[in-house]
Write a protein that holds these residues in place. Structure first.
Motif, mmCIF file in Angstrom:
data_model
loop_
_atom_site.group_PDB
_atom_site.id
_atom_site.type_symbol
_atom_site.label_atom_id
_atom_site.label_comp_id
_atom_site.label_asym_id
_atom_site.label_seq_id
_atom_site.Cartn_x
_atom_site.Cartn_y
_atom_site.Cartn_z
ATOM 1 N N ASP A 180 47.803 4.998 -13.492
ATOM 2 C CA ASP A 180 47.206 3.976 -12.260
ATOM 3 C C ASP A 180 46.055 4.441 -11.675
ATOM 4 N N ARG A 181 45.337 5.522 -12.323
ATOM 5 C CA ARG A 181 43.899 5.484 -11.894
ATOM 6 C C ARG A 181 43.381 4.890 -12.783
ATOM 7 N N ARG A 182 42.211 4.246 -11.143
ATOM 8 C CA ARG A 182 41.032 3.620 -12.172
ATOM 9 C C ARG A 182 39.843 3.895 -12.895
ATOM 10 N N GLY A 183 39.883 3.633 -13.417
ATOM 11 C CA GLY A 183 38.713 4.029 -14.525
ATOM 12 C C GLY A 183 38.028 4.820 -13.787
ATOM 13 N N ALA A 184 36.995 3.880 -12.240
ATOM 14 C CA ALA A 184 36.228 4.389 -11.800
ATOM 15 C C ALA A 184 36.251 5.993 -11.348
ATOM 16 N N HIS A 185 37.879 6.166 -10.913
ATOM 17 C CA HIS A 185 37.811 7.603 -10.891
ATOM 18 C C HIS A 185 38.240 8.731 -11.873
ATOM 19 N N MET A 186 37.987 8.058 -12.532
ATOM 20 C CA MET A 186 38.108 9.533 -14.285
ATOM 21 C C MET A 186 36.863 10.313 -14.678
ATOM 22 N N SER A 187 36.998 11.827 -14.580
ATOM 23 C CA SER A 187 36.043 12.290 -15.232
ATOM 24 C C SER A 187 35.438 11.828 -16.312
ATOM 25 N N GLY A 188 34.507 11.998 -17.427
ATOM 26 C CA GLY A 188 33.338 11.686 -18.265
ATOM 27 C C GLY A 188 34.455 12.001 -19.865
ATOM 28 N N GLY A 189 34.886 12.797 -19.489
ATOM 29 C CA GLY A 189 36.061 13.216 -20.895
ATOM 30 C C GLY A 189 37.178 12.518 -20.573
ATOM 31 N N GLU A 190 37.864 12.158 -20.094
ATOM 32 C CA GLU A 190 38.897 11.258 -19.251
ATOM 33 C C GLU A 190 38.659 9.567 -19.608
ATOM 34 N N GLN A 191 37.480 9.470 -19.177
ATOM 35 C CA GLN A 191 37.052 7.744 -19.987
ATOM 36 C C GLN A 191 36.562 7.838 -20.856
ATOM 37 N N GLN A 192 36.665 8.670 -22.471
ATOM 38 C CA GLN A 192 35.783 8.729 -23.304
ATOM 39 C C GLN A 192 37.258 9.223 -24.091
ATOM 40 N N MET A 193 38.475 9.780 -23.651
ATOM 41 C CA MET A 193 39.447 9.627 -24.409
ATOM 42 C C MET A 193 40.072 7.787 -24.075
ATOM 43 N N LEU A 194 39.443 7.711 -23.054
ATOM 44 C CA LEU A 194 40.990 6.315 -22.733
ATOM 45 C C LEU A 194 40.019 4.904 -23.767
ATOM 46 N N THR A 195 38.347 5.085 -24.092
ATOM 47 C CA THR A 195 37.940 4.343 -24.796
ATOM 48 C C THR A 195 37.998 4.536 -26.293
ATOM 49 N N VAL A 196 38.705 5.873 -26.581
ATOM 50 C CA VAL A 196 39.589 5.588 -28.225
ATOM 51 C C VAL A 196 41.151 5.137 -28.188
ATOM 52 N N ALA A 197 41.562 5.120 -27.114
ATOM 53 C CA ALA A 197 42.840 5.429 -27.030
ATOM 54 C C ALA A 197 42.900 3.530 -26.681
ATOM 55 N N ARG A 198 42.249 3.160 -25.996
ATOM 56 C CA ARG A 198 41.715 1.794 -25.316
ATOM 57 C C ARG A 198 41.509 0.968 -27.101
#
Lengths: 237, 628
Positions: A132-150
């Motif tokens: 439930d965390r918003r993308g804006a509140h994630m670290s760079g690495g977490e965002q990178q993982m989310l991009t791949v997962a998405r």
């Protein structure tokens, strides 16, 4: 699986790609290497038809996809992970993943590798704790993982991965390498744009090296890893 | 005024807020996803109201009324779908301003179609079956239908909110608002998404208009009034925020209602008539909100659009053939009084064209090289016109003296408003400039003691030696020529380079020592001063001016001229102004539906020449020079 011939691309009047030709086979992980500005990202974007001015022949699964729109290319099973992440920062992790969701594909009559959120959380455990965390509140690495997962939520057959190791902490780089190995095990093909030869060496079978938009070298990853002369000439090592 | 009366007035405001919210929400949703500011959204509202009123009268009864409201919304939604597929889909890649121009042309066309079908008279619908009565609130009778309106606003807000938060479609809308290209790369059919969003937005506007059927008569002026209200709502609430739009609609409607309710109030020796301030009030609210919160109450900075339109070529000094052509044209213009002895109308029209050229060139100065898309350039034209006219009226000033005051008036206005405007950019700047122009217009309209109100100022004729038509023509020619050349000089001076640098990359320009905001402010002021000259000449050319000189449609006319000619070129505004003025003059004499025809011509031009007339010509010339 993916065959590219004579790819050209322009930004305005400036030509950036000068007819590189390459291919990616079933289950292969192929590196597209080169220095900053060599044309790696442009190549991936041109394959996805995200660059308006381009020409050349792109075949995917024996179908000419050169004239398709990005969404049609994505629906054929070509997944794209952009270098600058481009997650939807107003949306939560779960919502980001939902945007990427596409039906399961079939390859040669059999169901191709498919993904659920639960399965993705085993590869990217960090994401499990923050649906439930918003993308804006994630670290760079977490965002990178989310991009791949998405992108994986779209159940692609081949993933275009643009510099997943860039600008993230070493521990994340390691996780990312593991993730790519997992994808390969699942039977996915990957075209990986990369500057970091150590990272590419961990996961790739073959490599192409671009310089000024032209293909300068190609061969086995293991050969590139030991060929210091080529590295010095074409890569920033 | 008693507290009860004030509260009662507040309830009235709430009833008006609902429709305002629907239009604003639709506009906001469409803008978020497609990045198109749909000026025709006001037309959708108007059309909804006409349709609902007609159905309620023709079909009659509860079914005709309530069914008619729903049907009106659905018909407008279908029309929206048609517009998206046939028109907008072709111009998503065109520059933002061209899309604006196209939707404005659509507004003109729809307005004339409505006039053709329903005629120029107002159309009042019947009262709502089942809700004809009223409820006693605070000792007064409050219409039951208004209570229904008060309830339906928050209900639709809730529905929209649930749709955005809980459905995949809603998530796609939110994702596309941030990065539509990425959404496409993930396999989502953008074209389909855009169409659906546009249909939804059009439905909200049509439905919002239809709901007013028992409250206000349908009339042909609604489209522009509603769109400027909707702009205010969206900008105050924050682009893309539905809750923000609701909040803003309530605030705006309340401010308006309270102004009307307060009426004449005495502050000691002063008396202020608040009911006259309604127009100014909503725009003042917007100006204040934008200054305090540049992205609106609940808005966020806009994400930049990925893969913007083509990169512009740098502007270049005129080539030799162009200079020769300009010299030949000038010679022709100098000889014109001789050539047109037999038809004096040619000189009248030529003066109009020259004024339009200076006005359009001054707007192009900030719009093109400055990158500031002003929607309210008529404010400075109007200030110039009134500056000159008031000098004649109160000081009996000589023509030349009055014409010196004109640019000063434009300059003062532009310095004041520009200081606020340059703090914003993009759509927000456009809306704020519109707001300032509306404020100027309302002051001109309502300050009767000085400006003569709606009658304006009469009898402003040039004195000797400019009192003959040819002499005044030469004066106009001299001023316009000097103005256009001076503006051109500014662009090739370091100042012009600094302004273009600020447009192309504010950050990099700052980093090399350019005070971007100050350069833009000065640019804005210069443009205002030259628009003021055009306004001053206009006052003397017509002899009579009214607040119309500063009205929205004049601002938009100037914008159309610039875009018609092509914004990337320096000759564009000149050609555009000439073509537009002559076209308008000719079409206007041919038919009562000249606005619609004009709109149709603009639509055609936009679809055929997405780079403007001159842009298309120079592209063709460039293609000849280097065969690809």
């Amino acid at each position: 699986m993916l065959e590219v011939e004579g790819l050209k691309a322009w930004y305005g009047a400036a030509q950036v790609l000068f007819e590189p030709s390459f291919h990616v086979g079933h289950g292969e992980v192929v590196a597209l290497m080169g220095r900053n500005g060599a044309g790696k990202s442009t190549t991936l974007k041109a394959l996805m038809a995200l660059i308006p001015q381009r020409s050349g022949r792109v075949r995917f699964l024996d179908e000419d996809i050169s004239d398709l729109k990005p969404f049609q290319i994505a629906r054929r099973g070509l997944g794209f992970v952009p270098e600058d992440r481009r997650i939807f920062s107003d949306l939560t992790v779960a919502e980001n993943l939902d945007i990427g969701r596409q039906p399961v594909r079939h390859l040669d009559g059999r169901p191709a590798p498919s993904w659920t959120m639960e399965k993705l959380f085993t590869i990217f455990p960090n994401l499990r704790d923050m649906p439930d965390r918003r993308g804006a509140h994630m670290s760079g690495g977490e965002q990178q993982m989310l991009t791949v997962a998405r992108t994986l939520m779209g159940n692609p057959l081949l993933v275009l991965l643009d510099e997943p190791s860039e600008g993230v902490a070493p521990v994340i780089v390691e996780q990312m390498a593991n993730a790519i190995v997992e994808l390969k095990k699942e039977g996915l093909s990957v075209l990986l744009s990369e500057q970091n030869i150590h990272f590419a060496e961990l996961v790739c079978d073959r490599a192409y090296v671009l310089e000024k938009g032209q293909l300068q070298w190609h061969g086995r990853m293991a050969d590139l890893a030991t060929d210091v002369a080529v590295q010095r000439r074409l890569l920033s090592v | 005024m008693t507290l009860e009366a004030l509260l009662f007035q507040a309830l009235n405001g709430l009833a008006a807020a609902s429709s305002l919210f629907f239009v604003g929400a639709g506009l906001s949703l469409i803008f978020g996803v497609t990045r198109i500011i749909n000026i025709a959204h006001g037309s959708f509202y108007m059309l909804g109201l006409y349709l609902a009123a007609t159905l309620a009268i023709k079909v009659g009864g509860g079914f005709g009324f309530w069914g008619g409201i729903l049907a009106a919304g659905l018909v407008v939604a279908a029309l929206g779908g048609l517009v998206e597929v046939l028109l907008l889909r072709r111009i998503y890649q065109a520059p933002e301003l061209f899309q604006l121009l196209a939707t404005f042309a659509l507004l003109l066309v729809i307005n004339d179609v409505v006039q053709y079908v329903w005629g120029p008279e107002d159309l009042l619908g019947p009262r709502a079956p089942g809700l004809r009565g009223s409820v006693e609130i605070l000792g007064r009778n409050f219409p039951s239908y208004d209570l229904f309106l008060i309830a339906i606003g928050p209900l639709v807000l809730l529905l929209l909110h649930l749709m955005l938060a809980r459905t995949r479609f809603g998530r796609l809308i939110r994702a596309a608002t941030q990065d539509r290209e990425m959404v496409g790369a993930l396999g989502v059919n953008q074209a389909m998404l855009f169409t659906i969003v546009f249909v939804l937005g059009a439905f909200l506007a049509g439905f919002g208009g239809a709901l007013q059927v028992a409250r206000e008569p349908a009339n042909l002026g609604l489209d522009l009034v509603v769109i400027s209200d909707a702009f205010v709502v969206v900008v105050v609430g924050g682009m893309g925020s539905i809750t923000g739009a609701f909040l803003a609609a309530v605030i705006i409607a309340e401010v308006k209602a309270l102004c009307i309710g307060l009426g004449l109030v005495h502050f000691g020796a002063f008396a202020v008539n608040f009911s006259k301030l309604t127009l100014v009030a909503e725009f003042l609210v917007m100006a204040v909100v934008l200054i305090v919160r540049p992205f609106g109450l609940l808005g966020r900075p806009q994400a930049p659009v990925r893969n913007p339109a083509e990169i512009e070529d740098p502007i270049r000094p005129a080539t030799l053939p162009l200079r020769a052509a300009a010299a030949a044209l000038l010679l022709l213009l100098l000889l014109l009084p001789l050539l047109s002895k037999t038809s004096p109308y040619v000189l009248v029209l030529s003066i109009d064209v020259l004024i339009a050229i200076l006005f359009a060139t001054s707007l192009h100065f900030i719009m093109g090289p400055g990158g500031m898309h002003s929607f309210g350039h008529a404010a400075y034209f109007g200030l110039g016109a009134y500056g000159a006219a008031l000098m004649v009226k109160f000081a009996a000033a000589a023509t030349l003296l009055a014409l010196i005051v004109a640019p000063l008036a434009g300059l003062m206005g532009a310095l004041l408003f520009g200081w606020f405007a340059v703090r914003l950019s993009g759509v927000y700047l456009a809306m704020l400039t519109l707001a300032f122009a509306q404020i100027v217009w309302s002051i001109l309209f309502q300050w009767e003691e000085v400006t003569g109100g709606s009658n304006g100022i009469l009898g402003i004729w040039p004195q000797a030696p400019f009192d003959s038509r040819p002499a005044f023509y030469f004066l106009t020619l001299a001023l316009v020529l000097a103005g256009v050349l001076l503006l051109r000089c500014f662009l090739f001076a370091p100042f012009g380079y600094a302004m273009r640098a600020g447009r192309d990359s504010p950050l990099r320009a700052e980093a090399i020592g350019i005070a971007v905001k100050r350069v833009q402010w000065i640019g804005f002021a210069i443009a205002g001063a030259f628009a003021g000259i055009a306004g001053g000449v206009f006052a003397f050319a017509k002899g009579t001016i009214s607040p119309d000189v500063a009205w929205v449609s004049r601002s938009i006319d100037a914008m159309v001229m610039v875009l018609l000619g092509g914004i990337q070129t320096l000759t564009g505004p000149i050609v555009g102004a000439a073509v537009f003025t002559v076209l308008q003059d000719n079409v206007m004499r041919q038919t009562a539906f000249w606005r619609g025809l004009l709109g149709a011509v603009i639509l055609l031009l936009v679809l055929v020449f997405p780079g403007g007339i001159v842009g298309a010509l120079s592209k063709r010339a460039a293609a000849r020079r280097k065969p690809a």
